[in-house]
Design a protein around this motif. Structure first.
Motif, mmCIF file in Angstrom:
data_model
loop_
_atom_site.group_PDB
_atom_site.id
_atom_site.type_symbol
_atom_site.label_atom_id
_atom_site.label_comp_id
_atom_site.label_asym_id
_atom_site.label_seq_id
_atom_site.Cartn_x
_atom_site.Cartn_y
_atom_site.Cartn_z
ATOM 1 N N GLN A 95 -6.935 -3.522 -1.387
ATOM 2 C CA GLN A 95 -8.199 -2.833 -1.133
ATOM 3 C C GLN A 95 -7.998 -1.422 -0.591
ATOM 4 O O GLN A 95 -8.868 -0.570 -0.741
ATOM 5 C CB GLN A 95 -9.047 -3.652 -0.156
ATOM 6 C CG GLN A 95 -9.567 -4.961 -0.739
ATOM 7 C CD GLN A 95 -10.235 -5.842 0.291
ATOM 8 O OE1 GLN A 95 -10.318 -5.480 1.471
ATOM 9 N NE2 GLN A 95 -10.714 -7.003 -0.135
ATOM 10 N N LYS A 96 -6.850 -1.159 0.030
ATOM 11 C CA LYS A 96 -6.608 0.152 0.627
ATOM 12 C C LYS A 96 -6.388 1.247 -0.410
ATOM 13 O O LYS A 96 -6.516 2.435 -0.098
ATOM 14 C CB LYS A 96 -5.390 0.086 1.551
ATOM 15 C CG LYS A 96 -5.576 -0.822 2.759
ATOM 16 C CD LYS A 96 -4.294 -0.887 3.581
ATOM 17 C CE LYS A 96 -4.424 -1.843 4.763
ATOM 18 N NZ LYS A 96 -3.168 -1.949 5.544
ATOM 19 N N CYS A 97 -6.023 0.873 -1.621
ATOM 20 C CA CYS A 97 -5.646 1.895 -2.615
ATOM 21 C C CYS A 97 -6.401 1.745 -3.930
ATOM 22 O O CYS A 97 -5.976 2.296 -4.946
ATOM 23 C CB CYS A 97 -4.143 1.844 -2.869
ATOM 24 S SG CYS A 97 -3.536 0.214 -3.354
ATOM 25 N N ILE A 98 -7.518 1.004 -3.923
ATOM 26 C CA ILE A 98 -8.222 0.698 -5.173
ATOM 27 C C ILE A 98 -8.670 1.957 -5.905
ATOM 28 O O ILE A 98 -8.440 2.105 -7.117
ATOM 29 C CB ILE A 98 -9.437 -0.215 -4.889
ATOM 30 C CG1 ILE A 98 -8.965 -1.644 -4.627
ATOM 31 C CG2 ILE A 98 -10.416 -0.203 -6.063
ATOM 32 C CD1 ILE A 98 -10.073 -2.603 -4.273
ATOM 33 N N ASN A 128 -16.820 -4.971 -7.684
ATOM 34 C CA ASN A 128 -17.889 -4.013 -7.400
ATOM 35 C C ASN A 128 -17.358 -2.591 -7.254
ATOM 36 O O ASN A 128 -18.086 -1.628 -7.519
ATOM 37 C CB ASN A 128 -18.631 -4.421 -6.122
ATOM 38 C CG ASN A 128 -19.451 -5.680 -6.310
ATOM 39 O OD1 ASN A 128 -19.947 -5.947 -7.407
ATOM 40 N ND2 ASN A 128 -19.598 -6.474 -5.264
ATOM 41 N N MET A 129 -16.100 -2.444 -6.825
ATOM 42 C CA MET A 129 -15.494 -1.121 -6.715
ATOM 43 C C MET A 129 -14.772 -0.708 -7.996
ATOM 44 O O MET A 129 -14.766 0.471 -8.362
ATOM 45 C CB MET A 129 -14.488 -1.097 -5.553
ATOM 46 C CG MET A 129 -15.108 -1.265 -4.180
ATOM 47 S SD MET A 129 -13.847 -1.219 -2.872
ATOM 48 C CE MET A 129 -13.250 0.460 -3.028
ATOM 49 N N ARG A 139 -8.330 4.994 -10.751
ATOM 50 C CA ARG A 139 -8.560 6.275 -11.421
ATOM 51 C C ARG A 139 -7.352 6.626 -12.286
ATOM 52 O O ARG A 139 -7.501 7.129 -13.403
ATOM 53 C CB ARG A 139 -8.813 7.365 -10.379
ATOM 54 C CG ARG A 139 -10.233 7.357 -9.829
ATOM 55 C CD ARG A 139 -10.424 8.411 -8.754
ATOM 56 N NE ARG A 139 -11.782 8.396 -8.230
ATOM 57 C CZ ARG A 139 -12.167 9.065 -7.149
ATOM 58 N NH1 ARG A 139 -11.288 9.811 -6.474
ATOM 59 N NH2 ARG A 139 -13.428 9.005 -6.738
ATOM 60 N N GLN A 140 -6.142 6.366 -11.748
ATOM 61 C CA GLN A 140 -4.930 6.622 -12.536
ATOM 62 C C GLN A 140 -4.833 5.670 -13.714
ATOM 63 O O GLN A 140 -4.477 6.074 -14.826
ATOM 64 C CB GLN A 140 -3.696 6.486 -11.649
ATOM 65 C CG GLN A 140 -2.382 6.786 -12.357
ATOM 66 C CD GLN A 140 -2.337 8.187 -12.914
ATOM 67 O OE1 GLN A 140 -2.458 9.165 -12.179
ATOM 68 N NE2 GLN A 140 -2.168 8.304 -14.223
ATOM 69 N N ILE A 141 -5.141 4.397 -13.496
ATOM 70 C CA ILE A 141 -5.117 3.436 -14.604
ATOM 71 C C ILE A 141 -6.120 3.831 -15.673
ATOM 72 O O ILE A 141 -5.847 3.717 -16.878
ATOM 73 C CB ILE A 141 -5.396 2.011 -14.072
ATOM 74 C CG1 ILE A 141 -4.212 1.532 -13.222
ATOM 75 C CG2 ILE A 141 -5.630 1.037 -15.233
ATOM 76 C CD1 ILE A 141 -4.436 0.193 -12.557
ATOM 77 N N ASP A 174 0.839 -1.209 0.000
ATOM 78 C CA ASP A 174 0.000 0.000 0.000
ATOM 79 C C ASP A 174 0.872 1.256 0.000
ATOM 80 O O ASP A 174 0.618 2.203 -0.763
ATOM 81 C CB ASP A 174 -0.916 -0.015 1.222
ATOM 82 C CG ASP A 174 -1.720 1.260 1.359
ATOM 83 O OD1 ASP A 174 -2.353 1.665 0.376
ATOM 84 O OD2 ASP A 174 -1.698 1.863 2.452
ATOM 85 N N THR A 175 1.924 1.265 0.813
ATOM 86 C CA THR A 175 2.855 2.404 0.862
ATOM 87 C C THR A 175 3.531 2.626 -0.487
ATOM 88 O O THR A 175 3.651 3.771 -0.961
ATOM 89 C CB THR A 175 3.927 2.163 1.943
ATOM 90 O OG1 THR A 175 3.304 1.981 3.204
ATOM 91 C CG2 THR A 175 4.908 3.328 2.021
ATOM 92 N N VAL A 176 3.962 1.541 -1.106
ATOM 93 C CA VAL A 176 4.663 1.641 -2.390
ATOM 94 C C VAL A 176 3.717 2.140 -3.484
ATOM 95 O O VAL A 176 4.077 3.040 -4.263
ATOM 96 C CB VAL A 176 5.267 0.273 -2.770
ATOM 97 C CG1 VAL A 176 5.723 0.277 -4.224
ATOM 98 C CG2 VAL A 176 6.433 -0.059 -1.856
ATOM 99 N N ILE A 177 2.515 1.590 -3.562
ATOM 100 C CA ILE A 177 1.570 1.988 -4.616
ATOM 101 C C ILE A 177 1.197 3.458 -4.470
ATOM 102 O O ILE A 177 1.170 4.210 -5.457
ATOM 103 C CB ILE A 177 0.321 1.090 -4.576
ATOM 104 C CG1 ILE A 177 0.696 -0.333 -4.998
ATOM 105 C CG2 ILE A 177 -0.768 1.635 -5.490
ATOM 106 C CD1 ILE A 177 -0.405 -1.355 -4.817
ATOM 107 N N LYS A 178 0.935 3.897 -3.240
ATOM 108 C CA LYS A 178 0.606 5.311 -3.029
ATOM 109 C C LYS A 178 1.802 6.207 -3.360
ATOM 110 O O LYS A 178 1.625 7.330 -3.853
ATOM 111 C CB LYS A 178 0.150 5.526 -1.587
ATOM 112 C CG LYS A 178 -1.236 4.943 -1.310
ATOM 113 C CD LYS A 178 -1.661 5.134 0.137
ATOM 114 C CE LYS A 178 -3.050 4.560 0.379
ATOM 115 N NZ LYS A 178 -3.461 4.666 1.805
ATOM 116 N N GLY A 179 3.014 5.705 -3.088
ATOM 117 C CA GLY A 179 4.207 6.466 -3.448
ATOM 118 C C GLY A 179 4.355 6.615 -4.958
ATOM 119 O O GLY A 179 4.689 7.692 -5.464
ATOM 120 N N LEU A 180 4.091 5.534 -5.702
ATOM 121 C CA LEU A 180 4.145 5.610 -7.162
ATOM 122 C C LEU A 180 3.116 6.593 -7.701
ATOM 123 O O LEU A 180 3.383 7.367 -8.621
ATOM 124 C CB LEU A 180 3.904 4.215 -7.759
ATOM 125 C CG LEU A 180 5.032 3.190 -7.594
ATOM 126 C CD1 LEU A 180 4.594 1.830 -8.122
ATOM 127 C CD2 LEU A 180 6.291 3.643 -8.310
#
Length: 506
Positions: free
Chosen positions: A375-378, A418-419, A383-385, A337-343
């Motif tokens: 699930q924390k960063c979906i 669903n999300m 939205r970026q994808i 989660d930390t890495v994905i949000k950092g990217l």
């Protein structure tokens, strides 16, 4: 450019039976066929060893020692015998005298100057390498002191100005610059080989050697990583890697010093020739981190590695950086989660080539991500994808669509459909309707079909909402146009009344 850096990074670490456990090269989980780790090897050990064995040097000469212990002048020399021509008891003294000779610094900018003396020094350096390599020759503490002093005199020097400093242009692309080749490399290479042999020798006692290979020495080695000569950086990488493995007392200091180099590169200069090589060493270090991971290492990830995605020259070291990032997630899946949000924080806005690199790295991170962290960063992630799917640059859109070729990512998407479907559906429909590239159009159709087969009811619901949104948008556009027409009519009527009033007054 992209293919160039990919080829540069696809190199595997070779296992070494004598390597400390910190490097753990035997772990199969540390490597991926699509993303091998850094290559830490001995750049020219075989070449130099054969040079020593086959060379037949002329008798060498050495200068008379001077009291100031500084670099010596190439004048006033005396003839010295070979090691093989003296008794074992006399060899240590002869070794010291040969070290004095090799402390002479020559001017390599003029190839015709001191040719004989330069060749004499080169042959003497080869002799010293052979002497250190021989298990029958032990070196005492005093010799180690003189050896490190000679090595320091030769390698610790002011590096020549970088190419962009010579031209005065700060806007040059580092990837387009020609590599600089140091004219003194025929000597420097052997000096580096001598240092490497000394470090890896089983006869080198770390308790004694750490007096000479101290923090100051390590810092000066790290400064040399900014050399523009790739051959020098390759040797430095191998030597520093071996120092880190052998001198446990230096490990925290080396990590901190490397952090400082990264901080200066990220926040000040954005210019450094050795970032890729330093990251290759770090790839090995991260591989050996014990679990649970220390807070120090997690802070390094957040404060140094993730911000390294920011500089413009990312493509030059992205392969090595991506390997380090993925290593963290594989070590501790909770960091995903930390890495994905950092990217996402450092995601490029206008650089399409960097976006392609980010998408490739994102896929590897997601492949090591568990459902709870996913699930924390979906919402932010997809939205970026979605924006990447609608990119007018076909390589970006195509690379984003390739995410659906990964079974693990598709599994994560299916569990959270669903999300994800409502976020991504609009982007797929826009691609189907208006994207100019046929390959992107075809890949979008495949992903759309996958969604339909995964959950037809949810697909139809998303489609219904999309059609309603489009209808509402069309209705709002018509209302907006009607309002503008009314405003134009009112303005025209007002202008006509003002003109009539002016005519009557006149």
């Amino acid at each position: 450019m992209f293919n160039k850096i990919i080829k540069r990074g696809h190199r595997k670490i070779k296992a070494d039976a004598n390597e400390p456990a910190v490097f753990s090269y035997g772990s199969s989980a540390a490597y991926r066929s699509s993303h091998p780790g850094p290559n830490i090897n001995h750049a020219s050990r075989t070449t130099l060893a054969s040079s020593v064995a086959n060379s037949q040097p002329n008798p060498v000469v050495a200068p008379t020692p001077t009291p100031d212990r500084g670099p010596l002048s190439p004048s006033a020399v005396e003839t010295l015998p070979y090691f093989r021509d003296v008794s074992s008891s006399d060899r240590p003294a002869l070794f010291l005298r040969k070290l004095q000779l090799c402390s002479i610094i020559f001017d390599f900018s003029d190839t015709l100057k001191s040719v004989r003396e330069k060749e004499t020094k080169r042959q003497t350096l080869l002799e010293l390498v052979d002497y250190i390599q021989s298990s029958s020759n032990k070196i005492n503490e005093h010799i180690q002191d003189e050896l490190i002093r000679m090595i320091s005199i030769n390698i610790f020097r002011c590096l020549p100005p970088a190419s962009h400093e010579n031209t005065g242009s700060e806007n040059t692309d580092p990837e387009e610059e020609e590599p600089y080749l140091d004219p003194s490399w025929p000597h420097l290479q052997i000096v580096y080989e001598l240092l490497l042999r000394y470090v890896i020798s089983s006869d080198t006692d770390t308790k004694i050697a750490k007096r000479y290979i101290d923090h100051s020495f390590v810092l000066k080695l790290l400064d040399l990583f900014d050399s523009e000569d790739p051959r020098e950086r390759e040797y430095l990488k191998t030597i520093l890697h071996r120092i880190y493995g052998k001198f446990m007392v230096h490990r925290p200091f080396i990590r901190k010093a490397m952090n400082n180099i990264f901080y200066r590169f990220i926040f000040e200069t954005e210019r450094h020739s050795g970032v890729g090589e330093l990251l290759e060493i770090l790839g090995s270090i991260i591989n050996g981190f014990a679990l649970p991971m220390k807070e120090e290492h997690k802070l390094f990830l957040v404060r140094a590695l993730l911000p390294l995605h920011k500089p413009k020259a990312l493509a030059l070291y992205h392969q090595q950086l991506s390997y380090c990032i993925v290593q963290f997630v594989e070590k501790d899946y909770k960091l995903a989660d930390t890495v994905i949000k950092g990217l996402l924080k450092y995601w490029p806005l206008i650089n399409c080539q960097k976006e392609v690199l980010f998408l490739g790295e994102l896929e590897e991170v997601l492949e090591a991500t568990q459902s709870a962290e996913f699930q924390k960063c979906i919402v932010r992630l997809f939205r970026q994808i979605g924006r990447c799917l609608n990119s007018s640059h076909f390589q970006v859109a195509e690379r984003a669509l390739f995410l659906w070729n990964n079974d693990h990512i598709v599994s994560l998407i299916a569990q959270n459909r669903n999300m994800i479907f409502p976020i991504i559906f609009e982007s797929l429909e826009k691609n189907m309707q208006s994207h100019w590239n046929q390959a992107v159009h075809g890949l979008t159709a495949n992903v759309r079909k996958m969604f339909l087969e995964m959950d037809s009811e949810l697909f139809e619901e998303c489609q219904r909402r999309y059609l309603e949104k489009e209808a509402n948008a069309k209705q709002l556009e018509e209302q907006r146009e009607l309002i503008w027409k009314r405003l134009e009519a009112v303005n025209a009527a007002k202008s006509g009344a003002e003109e009539m009033e002016m005519i009557l007054v006149s």
